[in-house]
Design an enzyme around this catalytic site. Structure first.
Site, PDB file in Angstrom:
ATOM      1  N   ASN A 198       0.849  -1.194   0.000  1.00 52.02           N
ATOM      2  CA  ASN A 198       0.000   0.000   0.000  1.00 52.02           C
ATOM      3  C   ASN A 198       0.882   1.241   0.000  1.00 52.02           C
ATOM      4  O   ASN A 198       2.105   1.139  -0.005  1.00 52.02           O
ATOM      5  CB  ASN A 198      -0.967  -0.025   1.191  1.00 52.02           C
ATOM      6  CG  ASN A 198      -0.221  -0.057   2.497  1.00 52.02           C
ATOM      7  OD1 ASN A 198       0.489   0.863   2.855  1.00 52.02           O
ATOM      8  ND2 ASN A 198      -0.370  -1.168   3.240  1.00 52.02           N
ATOM      9  N   ILE A 297      -2.375  -7.159  14.534  1.00 47.77           N
ATOM     10  CA  ILE A 297      -1.263  -6.982  15.469  1.00 47.77           C
ATOM     11  C   ILE A 297      -1.694  -6.154  16.677  1.00 47.77           C
ATOM     12  O   ILE A 297      -1.457  -6.530  17.827  1.00 47.77           O
ATOM     13  CB  ILE A 297      -0.060  -6.323  14.749  1.00 47.77           C
ATOM     14  CG1 ILE A 297       0.363  -7.176  13.550  1.00 47.77           C
ATOM     15  CG2 ILE A 297       1.108  -6.111  15.704  1.00 47.77           C
ATOM     16  CD1 ILE A 297       1.345  -6.507  12.607  1.00 47.77           C
ATOM     17  N   LYS A 331     -10.853  -2.732  18.740  1.00 48.07           N
ATOM     18  CA  LYS A 331      -9.505  -3.227  19.013  1.00 48.07           C
ATOM     19  C   LYS A 331      -9.173  -3.159  20.500  1.00 48.07           C
ATOM     20  O   LYS A 331      -8.079  -3.545  20.910  1.00 48.07           O
ATOM     21  CB  LYS A 331      -8.481  -2.430  18.199  1.00 48.07           C
ATOM     22  CG  LYS A 331      -8.809  -2.422  16.699  1.00 48.07           C
ATOM     23  CD  LYS A 331      -7.611  -2.493  15.827  1.00 48.07           C
ATOM     24  CE  LYS A 331      -8.066  -2.519  14.368  1.00 48.07           C
ATOM     25  NZ  LYS A 331      -7.069  -3.060  13.460  1.00 48.07           N
TER      26      LYS A 331
HETATM   27  N1  CTP Z   1      -3.508  -3.031  12.487  1.00 48.94           N
HETATM   28  C1  CTP Z   1      -2.740  -4.084  12.945  1.00 48.94           C
HETATM   29  N2  CTP Z   1      -2.814  -5.286  12.316  1.00 48.94           N
HETATM   30  C2  CTP Z   1      -3.625  -5.462  11.251  1.00 48.94           C
HETATM   31  C3  CTP Z   1      -4.413  -4.399  10.789  1.00 48.94           C
HETATM   32  C4  CTP Z   1      -4.315  -3.182  11.442  1.00 48.94           C
HETATM   33  O1  CTP Z   1      -2.012  -3.920  13.916  1.00 48.94           O
HETATM   34  N3  CTP Z   1      -3.665  -6.645  10.664  1.00 48.94           N
HETATM   35  C5  CTP Z   1      -3.431  -1.762  13.236  1.00 48.94           C
HETATM   36  C6  CTP Z   1      -2.804  -0.610  12.464  1.00 48.94           C
HETATM   37  O2  CTP Z   1      -1.398  -0.533  12.669  1.00 48.94           O
HETATM   38  C7  CTP Z   1      -3.529   0.585  13.049  1.00 48.94           C
HETATM   39  C8  CTP Z   1      -4.898   0.048  13.387  1.00 48.94           C
HETATM   40  O3  CTP Z   1      -4.757  -1.355  13.516  1.00 48.94           O
HETATM   41  O4  CTP Z   1      -2.945   1.022  14.256  1.00 48.94           O
HETATM   42  C9  CTP Z   1      -5.977   0.342  12.413  1.00 48.94           C
HETATM   43  O5  CTP Z   1      -5.596  -0.099  11.135  1.00 48.94           O
HETATM   44  P1  CTP Z   1      -6.668  -0.204   9.974  1.00 48.94           P
HETATM   45  O6  CTP Z   1      -6.014  -0.778   8.769  1.00 48.94           O
HETATM   46  O7  CTP Z   1      -7.348   1.119   9.836  1.00 48.94           O
HETATM   47  O8  CTP Z   1      -7.681  -1.224  10.671  1.00 48.94           O
HETATM   48  P2  CTP Z   1      -8.450  -2.427  10.129  1.00 48.94           P
HETATM   49  O9  CTP Z   1      -8.790  -3.269  11.300  1.00 48.94           O
HETATM   50  O10 CTP Z   1      -7.695  -3.087   9.041  1.00 48.94           O
HETATM   51  O11 CTP Z   1      -9.789  -1.761   9.580  1.00 48.94           O
HETATM   52  P3  CTP Z   1     -10.336  -1.575   8.092  1.00 48.94           P
HETATM   53  O12 CTP Z   1     -11.496  -2.474   8.036  1.00 48.94           O
HETATM   54  O13 CTP Z   1     -10.721  -0.138   8.034  1.00 48.94           O
HETATM   55  O14 CTP Z   1      -9.224  -1.942   7.152  1.00 48.94           O
END
Ligand code: CTP
Length: 390
Positions: A198, A297, A331
């Protein structure tokens, strides 16, 4: 400045400091003027350069007193073997050594010399004495030297010296804290040459790592593939995939006081990475991939039995208030920093909103490094045990 080939690096250091708003007063030893001219240093610092203790330009003819009284800190860069020895013994036989002895401000030295000169027991004795006297030593670095040899003794690069100076002055609101930070994108391979990633640049995560280090924290930065320099004093671990980032973070999380997930972690990876490059053969004109979900994570760290203080980041393309708070709650983290993300990827500034159980706090748009300093202060204020924060 004392004599050494690394004098050329001080031209750049002076530019970095003046650009950041510092007043830089250059004082050079006679030997330093053999390596770079006072004219160059005067042009870059915008102030007259002093080289002699008999310089009558200082109104009361006491350059050694006046110059040090005006300074918030004296930085000797490069600091030669000879000058370290003089400092350790309190010699005062030229303008620079005299003003160091006469100073009433902090003194930082940036050694630069051949590796044998650095390792010489006399030099090591002198450096130990300087440290015991409360003088800060920055570096030296290790690597190829001007003389052709390789080893310890190189002067730190100007950017590192600049960061160390900024760090020296920063309020130590995170002293004694261990921070674990993720930054950048992840890269999920499809085959040996292709993958899914990305547009995260890593700039915000690196800026936070730098600001946290400057605030006195011990910082472990787990970085996805980015083209950024490691902030000075930060321990960096490079990873590629979300799974690798997850493993690196889980190894370090139990030891951390704070975890900040800034990385844009890929939500999915392919269930099977092709061993060889996928060719455009008849049956592969339109390949299809099956995806499996990557571990979350941030949520995994927050779910640990005794978790560090967890901070999430969220880049949303709309409805920030709804998604920000929803994501924070989902989260189970106390603080989530949200922005209207894809627009800020790769940019040098950012505008964020803090989401926490008590409500939302918008912060004004700012350069990422300045914003990182604000966020570090905001995080420090929220840490449960305030007792060890200075
Ligand atoms: N994050 C993480 N591990 C993942 C996805 C996200 O630790 N597999 C963490 C990112 O580092 C950030 C937060 O979660 O601090 C939010 O990331 P985001 O991509 O916005 O969250 P998602 O849960 O992937 O939500 P979305 O459905 O909007 O993609």
């Amino acid at each position: 400045m004392t004599g050494g080939i690394a004098c050329y690096k001080i031209a750049e250091l002076t530019r970095l400091l003046t650009k950041a708003g510092a007043t830089v007063q250059i004082v050079m030893t006679e030997s330093a003027t053999q390596f770079i001219t006072p004219v160059t240093m005067q042009a870059l610092s915008g102030r007259p350069v002093y080289t002699s203790q008999w310089d009558a330009r200082v109104p009361n003819n006491m350059a050694h007193i006046d110059l040090s009284r005006e300074a918030d800190a004296i930085v000797i860069a490069p600091a030669s073997t000879d000058f370290l020895a003089k400092l350790a013994h309190g010699f005062a036989d030229d303008l620079l050594s005299t003003l160091c002895v006469a100073r009433d401000c902090p003194l930082l030295v940036v050694p630069a010399m051949n590796r044998q000169m650095w390792q010489n027991p006399a030099t090591q004795r002198n450096v130990a004495q300087l440290r015991a006297d409360g003088i800060e030593t920055l570096g030296p670095d290790s690597g190829p030297q001007a003389c052709g040899e390789i080893g310890d003794g190189r002067m730190l690069e100007p950017e590192a010296v600049y960061e160390a100076i900024v760090s020296f002055f920063a309020p130590k609101v995170l002293a004694g804290r261990k921070l674990l930070i993720t930054a950048g994108p992840t890269f999920e391979p499809l085959d040996p040459v292709r993958g899914i990633t990305n547009r995260s640049s890593g700039k915000m995560g690196f800026a936070l790592a730098r600001a946290a280090q400057q605030a006195g924290a011990e910082v472990h930065l787990v970085a996805g593939p980015v083209a950024l320099q490691t902030p000075w004093g930060v321990y960096r671990e490079d990873v590629q995939t979300a799974q690798q980032m997850y493993e690196a973070v889980m190894r370090a999380a139990t030891d951390a006081d704070v975890f900040i997930g800034v990385a844009a972690v890929a939500d999915w990876r392919v269930d099977h990475v092709a061993e060889h490059k996928i060719k455009k053969t008849a049956e592969h004109r339109m390949p299809t991939f099956t995806f499996v979900e990557n571990p979350d994570i941030l949520a995994s760290v927050a779910a640990l039995p005794n978790p560090p203080y967890c901070v999430g980041f969220a880049a949303e393309s709309g409805d920030l208030d709804v998604h920000g708070e929803e994501k924070r709650a989902r989260k189970k983290v106390p603080l989530l920093i949200g922005n209207l993300g894809p627009l800020t990827f790769g940019q040098d500034d950012n505008e964020v909103v803090l989401f926490e159980a008590a409500g939302r706090t918008p912060l004004p748009r700012a350069a990422k490094q300045a914003l990182a300093q604000t966020l570090v202060a905001e995080i420090a204020r929220r840490l449960p045990d305030q007792s060890i924060i200075s």
